[in-house]
Design a protein around this motif. Structure first.
Motif, PDB file in Angstrom:
ATOM      1  N   HIS A  77       0.891  -1.169   0.000  1.00  0.00           N
ATOM      2  CA  HIS A  77       0.000   0.000   0.000  1.00  0.00           C
ATOM      3  C   HIS A  77       0.919   1.206   0.000  1.00  0.00           C
ATOM      4  CE1 HIS A  77       0.577   1.391   4.169  1.00  0.00           C
ATOM      5  NE2 HIS A  77       0.663   0.117   4.490  1.00  0.00           N
ATOM      6  N   GLY A  78       0.384   2.345  -0.287  1.00  0.00           N
ATOM      7  CA  GLY A  78       1.226   3.540  -0.315  1.00  0.00           C
ATOM      8  C   GLY A  78       2.119   3.573  -1.539  1.00  0.00           C
ATOM      9  N   SER A  79       3.241   4.245  -1.406  1.00  0.00           N
ATOM     10  CA  SER A  79       4.156   4.425  -2.532  1.00  0.00           C
ATOM     11  C   SER A  79       4.838   3.110  -2.919  1.00  0.00           C
ATOM     12  CB  SER A  79       5.215   5.481  -2.186  1.00  0.00           C
ATOM     13  OG  SER A  79       5.952   5.058  -1.070  1.00  0.00           O
ATOM     14  N   ARG A  80       5.398   3.087  -4.117  1.00  0.00           N
ATOM     15  CA  ARG A  80       6.075   1.885  -4.621  1.00  0.00           C
ATOM     16  C   ARG A  80       7.193   1.463  -3.664  1.00  0.00           C
ATOM     17  NH1 ARG A  80      10.302   0.695  -8.782  1.00  0.00           N
ATOM     18  NH2 ARG A  80       9.656  -1.265  -9.742  1.00  0.00           N
ATOM     19  N   GLY A  81       7.216   0.190  -3.330  1.00  0.00           N
ATOM     20  CA  GLY A  81       8.249  -0.334  -2.443  1.00  0.00           C
ATOM     21  C   GLY A  81       8.017  -0.051  -0.980  1.00  0.00           C
ATOM     22  N   HIS A  82       6.823   0.411  -0.610  1.00  0.00           N
ATOM     23  CA  HIS A  82       6.536   0.768   0.783  1.00  0.00           C
ATOM     24  C   HIS A  82       6.767  -0.397   1.746  1.00  0.00           C
ATOM     25  CE1 HIS A  82       4.582   2.683   4.191  1.00  0.00           C
ATOM     26  NE2 HIS A  82       3.823   1.606   4.313  1.00  0.00           N
ATOM     27  N   GLY A  83       6.600  -1.626   1.272  1.00  0.00           N
ATOM     28  CA  GLY A  83       6.802  -2.793   2.127  1.00  0.00           C
ATOM     29  C   GLY A  83       8.189  -2.840   2.741  1.00  0.00           C
ATOM     30  N   ARG A  84       9.180  -2.313   2.042  1.00  0.00           N
ATOM     31  CA  ARG A  84      10.547  -2.306   2.586  1.00  0.00           C
ATOM     32  C   ARG A  84      10.646  -1.477   3.851  1.00  0.00           C
ATOM     33  NH1 ARG A  84      14.843   1.420   0.324  1.00  0.00           N
ATOM     34  NH2 ARG A  84      13.812   3.430   0.249  1.00  0.00           N
ATOM     35  N   SER A  85       9.820  -0.428   3.945  1.00  0.00           N
ATOM     36  CA  SER A  85       9.825   0.414   5.143  1.00  0.00           C
ATOM     37  C   SER A  85       9.392  -0.379   6.370  1.00  0.00           C
ATOM     38  CB  SER A  85       8.904   1.620   4.955  1.00  0.00           C
ATOM     39  OG  SER A  85       9.377   2.451   3.927  1.00  0.00           O
ATOM     40  N   HIS A  86       8.547  -1.401   6.152  1.00  0.00           N
ATOM     41  CA  HIS A  86       8.079  -2.230   7.260  1.00  0.00           C
ATOM     42  C   HIS A  86       9.102  -3.298   7.644  1.00  0.00           C
ATOM     43  CE1 HIS A  86       3.995  -0.686   7.774  1.00  0.00           C
ATOM     44  NE2 HIS A  86       4.073  -0.393   6.492  1.00  0.00           N
ATOM     45  N   VAL A  87      10.037  -3.584   6.762  1.00  0.00           N
ATOM     46  CA  VAL A  87      11.104  -4.540   7.040  1.00  0.00           C
ATOM     47  C   VAL A  87      12.310  -3.835   7.675  1.00  0.00           C
ATOM     48  CG1 VAL A  87      12.725  -6.167   5.951  1.00  0.00           C
ATOM     49  CG2 VAL A  87      10.342  -6.083   5.192  1.00  0.00           C
ATOM     50  N   MET A  88      12.497  -2.566   7.343  1.00  0.00           N
ATOM     51  CA  MET A  88      13.675  -1.820   7.786  1.00  0.00           C
ATOM     52  C   MET A  88      13.923  -1.862   9.296  1.00  0.00           C
ATOM     53  SD  MET A  88      15.099   1.884   8.308  1.00  0.00           S
ATOM     54  CE  MET A  88      13.618   2.265   9.071  1.00  0.00           C
ATOM     55  N   PRO A  89      12.901  -1.804  10.182  1.00  0.00           N
ATOM     56  CA  PRO A  89      13.196  -1.849  11.624  1.00  0.00           C
ATOM     57  C   PRO A  89      13.840  -3.151  12.100  1.00  0.00           C
ATOM     58  CG  PRO A  89      11.055  -0.856  11.256  1.00  0.00           C
ATOM     59  CD  PRO A  89      11.496  -1.442   9.941  1.00  0.00           C
ATOM     60  N   ASP A 117      14.270   7.156   8.523  1.00  0.00           N
ATOM     61  CA  ASP A 117      12.906   7.054   8.021  1.00  0.00           C
ATOM     62  C   ASP A 117      12.922   6.873   6.510  1.00  0.00           C
ATOM     63  OD1 ASP A 117      10.185   7.165   7.625  1.00  0.00           O
ATOM     64  OD2 ASP A 117       9.953   9.226   8.327  1.00  0.00           O
ATOM     65  N   LEU A 118      12.479   5.708   6.045  1.00  0.00           N
ATOM     66  CA  LEU A 118      12.375   5.435   4.615  1.00  0.00           C
ATOM     67  C   LEU A 118      10.958   5.652   4.098  1.00  0.00           C
ATOM     68  CD1 LEU A 118      14.433   2.112   4.267  1.00  0.00           C
ATOM     69  CD2 LEU A 118      15.231   4.477   4.094  1.00  0.00           C
ATOM     70  N   ASN A 119      10.012   5.871   4.990  1.00  0.00           N
ATOM     71  CA  ASN A 119       8.604   5.961   4.621  1.00  0.00           C
ATOM     72  C   ASN A 119       8.267   7.365   4.126  1.00  0.00           C
ATOM     73  OD1 ASN A 119       5.833   5.914   4.429  1.00  0.00           O
ATOM     74  ND2 ASN A 119       5.490   5.093   6.460  1.00  0.00           N
ATOM     75  N   VAL A 120       8.192   7.525   2.826  1.00  0.00           N
ATOM     76  CA  VAL A 120       7.905   8.836   2.238  1.00  0.00           C
ATOM     77  C   VAL A 120       6.421   9.185   2.314  1.00  0.00           C
ATOM     78  CG1 VAL A 120       9.921   8.718   0.738  1.00  0.00           C
ATOM     79  CG2 VAL A 120       7.705   7.926  -0.114  1.00  0.00           C
ATOM     80  N   ASP A 121       5.589   8.242   2.759  1.00  0.00           N
ATOM     81  CA  ASP A 121       4.153   8.480   2.860  1.00  0.00           C
ATOM     82  C   ASP A 121       3.742   9.095   4.196  1.00  0.00           C
ATOM     83  OD1 ASP A 121       3.740   7.341   0.322  1.00  0.00           O
ATOM     84  OD2 ASP A 121       3.657   5.330   1.189  1.00  0.00           O
ATOM     85  N   ASN A 122       4.640   9.103   5.176  1.00  0.00           N
ATOM     86  CA  ASN A 122       4.339   9.644   6.498  1.00  0.00           C
ATOM     87  C   ASN A 122       5.484  10.557   6.906  1.00  0.00           C
ATOM     88  OD1 ASN A 122       3.705  10.176   9.143  1.00  0.00           O
ATOM     89  ND2 ASN A 122       3.578   8.060   9.795  1.00  0.00           N
ATOM     90  N   ASP A 123       5.248  11.850   6.917  1.00  0.00           N
ATOM     91  CA  ASP A 123       6.353  12.787   7.173  1.00  0.00           C
ATOM     92  C   ASP A 123       6.428  13.269   8.611  1.00  0.00           C
ATOM     93  OD1 ASP A 123       4.173  14.488   7.286  1.00  0.00           O
ATOM     94  OD2 ASP A 123       5.067  16.019   6.002  1.00  0.00           O
TER      95      ASP A 123
END
Length: 134
Positions: A77-89, A117-123
């Motif tokens: 969901h969100g921007s392309r590749g957003h799933g990686r932001s959930h793996v990063m932690p 912060d890799l999540n460009v959808d939440n600033d």
């Protein structure tokens, strides 16, 4: 235990934001103990690294190599590749603990406490600073 939260804006792009000054101010005059820094978000982490000499950009580049922003991620969901932001932690944990001696962070000469912060959808990010007296 003393604790407080602060809010940071990371903008619409990947960021490594230096929190060291705020962490130092929070720990000042508290004596000896431990400073615990925690980001209660599923897509952000806390790193202790050198900043200002390119290491922060190197960290983002390394994370891009390790966790590409492409369509391989099942979490979509969100921007392309957003799933990686959930793996990063799992790579850059959402916390760090630093010794405090005489109200001063016992960091090495070039070490800084940084929000990653890799999540460009939440600033907007919340960071909790907690001091445990020693």
């Amino acid at each position: 235990m003393h604790s407080e939260t602060r809010t940071y804006r990371t903008g619409g792009e990947e960021a490594v934001l230096d929190l060291t000054d705020d962490a130092s101010a929070f720990a000042a005059d508290r004596g000896d103990g431990l400073l615990h820094v925690f980001v209660p978000h599923a897509t952000a982490g806390i790193a202790i690294i050198e900043t200002g000499a390119g290491s922060d950009d190197d960290l983002l580049a390394a994370l891009a190599d390790l966790l590409p922003a492409d369509d391989r991620w099942r979490h979509r969901h969100g921007s392309r590749g957003h799933g990686r932001s959930h793996v990063m932690p799992a790579v850059v944990p959402p916390y760090a603990t630093v010794p405090v001696l005489g109200g001063r962070l016992a960091l090495g000469t070039w070490q800084s406490i940084c929000l990653v912060d890799l999540n460009v959808d939440n600033d907007e990010r919340t960071v909790r600073f907690s001091f445990l007296e020693g």
